[in-house]
Design an enzyme around this catalytic site. Structure first.
Site, PDB file in Angstrom:
ATOM      1  N   CYS A 192     -57.938  23.532   9.405  1.00  0.00           N
ATOM      2  CA  CYS A 192     -58.555  24.824   9.678  1.00  0.00           C
ATOM      3  C   CYS A 192     -59.418  24.976  10.985  1.00  0.00           C
ATOM      4  O   CYS A 192     -59.068  24.027  11.894  1.00  0.00           O
ATOM      5  CB  CYS A 192     -59.543  25.265   8.305  1.00  0.00           C
ATOM      6  N   ASP A 211     -49.487  32.100   8.397  1.00  0.00           N
ATOM      7  CA  ASP A 211     -50.909  32.041   8.974  1.00  0.00           C
ATOM      8  C   ASP A 211     -51.031  32.994  10.052  1.00  0.00           C
ATOM      9  O   ASP A 211     -50.219  33.504  10.856  1.00  0.00           O
ATOM     10  CB  ASP A 211     -51.045  30.703   9.594  1.00  0.00           C
ATOM     11  N   HIS A 236     -52.378  30.310   5.740  1.00  0.00           N
ATOM     12  CA  HIS A 236     -53.580  29.365   6.053  1.00  0.00           C
ATOM     13  C   HIS A 236     -54.127  28.428   4.615  1.00  0.00           C
ATOM     14  O   HIS A 236     -54.228  29.222   3.696  1.00  0.00           O
ATOM     15  CB  HIS A 236     -54.844  30.202   6.615  1.00  0.00           C
TER      16      HIS A 236
END
Length: 224
Positions: free
Chosen positions: A113, A162, A192
């Site tokens: 991330c 994502d 994600h």
């Protein structure tokens, strides 16, 4: 299995979680947090990678702050200044590379991330210390917009669902233009943060298992 350590960061200090493999030493690997901070999940990843044979250091980019709330995590991420992030990243790379428990000539860096962008930043600000980069679905405000200074090969692990796929595609083009070796794997049904086993709403066990096998293989190939 790890312990908290303190390292020099451009005249100041920073903290991190260091996990050493049972063999007593192994290739060095920096493990960079998601936007939640240096929490138990990130420490668990460092422990897991130590079991795979890597001497793993998870630096604390938020300097002690941890949250479970997305709004607060967003604020912490936006408050992280690039200059401070660069100091912590460079300090972590210099510190880890110098440790006797590290067997590799250079260290690797993996981030998730927000940490994926910071992994790219680490490779940019410490190019002589970093020998491999793994970016797991990360860009973020502190990700470098210019990747020309990166010397290490990069592995990208992305989920097809994502929200940042456009940014990941651009990253691939930028790396290619800069002549940086880039390997990517996209998991079409993954969203994600699909590697985070504590995020039950997005975690995909089968995809995560496959991704981790590719990550470990990539790191062992480039860190000697």
């Amino acid at each position: 299995m790890g312990e908290m350590v303190t390292f020099t960061a451009n005249g100041g200090t920073a903290n991190g979680y260091l996990a050493v493999p049972s063999a007593g030493r192994g290739p060095g690997l920096i493990v960079i947090q998601e936007w939640w901070g240096l929490n138990d999940q990130v420490k668990g990843v460092a422990d897991m990678l130590a079991r795979e044979g890597f001497t793993s250091l998870a630096p604390d980019f938020y300097r002690g702050k941890v949250t479970r709330e997305p709004d607060e995590a967003g604020k912490l991420m936006m408050a992280l200044q690039r200059d401070d992030a660069s100091k912590v990243a460079r300090g972590a790379a210099t510190y880890l590379r110098a440790q006797k428990v590290v067997s590799s000539e250079k260290v690797g860096v993996i981030g998730f991330c927000m940490g994926g962008g910071l992994a790219m930043l680490t490779a940019l600000v410490a190019p002589d210390d970093v020998g491999a980069v793994v970016n797991c679905y990360g860009v973020g405000p502190n990700a470098p917009s210019d990747v020309k200074g990166i010397k290490a090969p990069v592995l990208g692990i992305f989920g097809g669902k994502d929200h940042s796929m456009d940014a990941f595609e651009k990253l691939g083009r930028d790396l290619a233009a800069a002549g940086v070796p880039f390997e990517k794997h996209v998991y079409p049904e993954a969203d994600h943060a699909f590697l985070n086993e504590q995020r039950k709403e997005v975690y995909r066990e089968k995809d995560a298992k496959d991704a981790w096998s590719k990550i470990v293989r990539f790191l062992k190939k480039h860190l000697r």
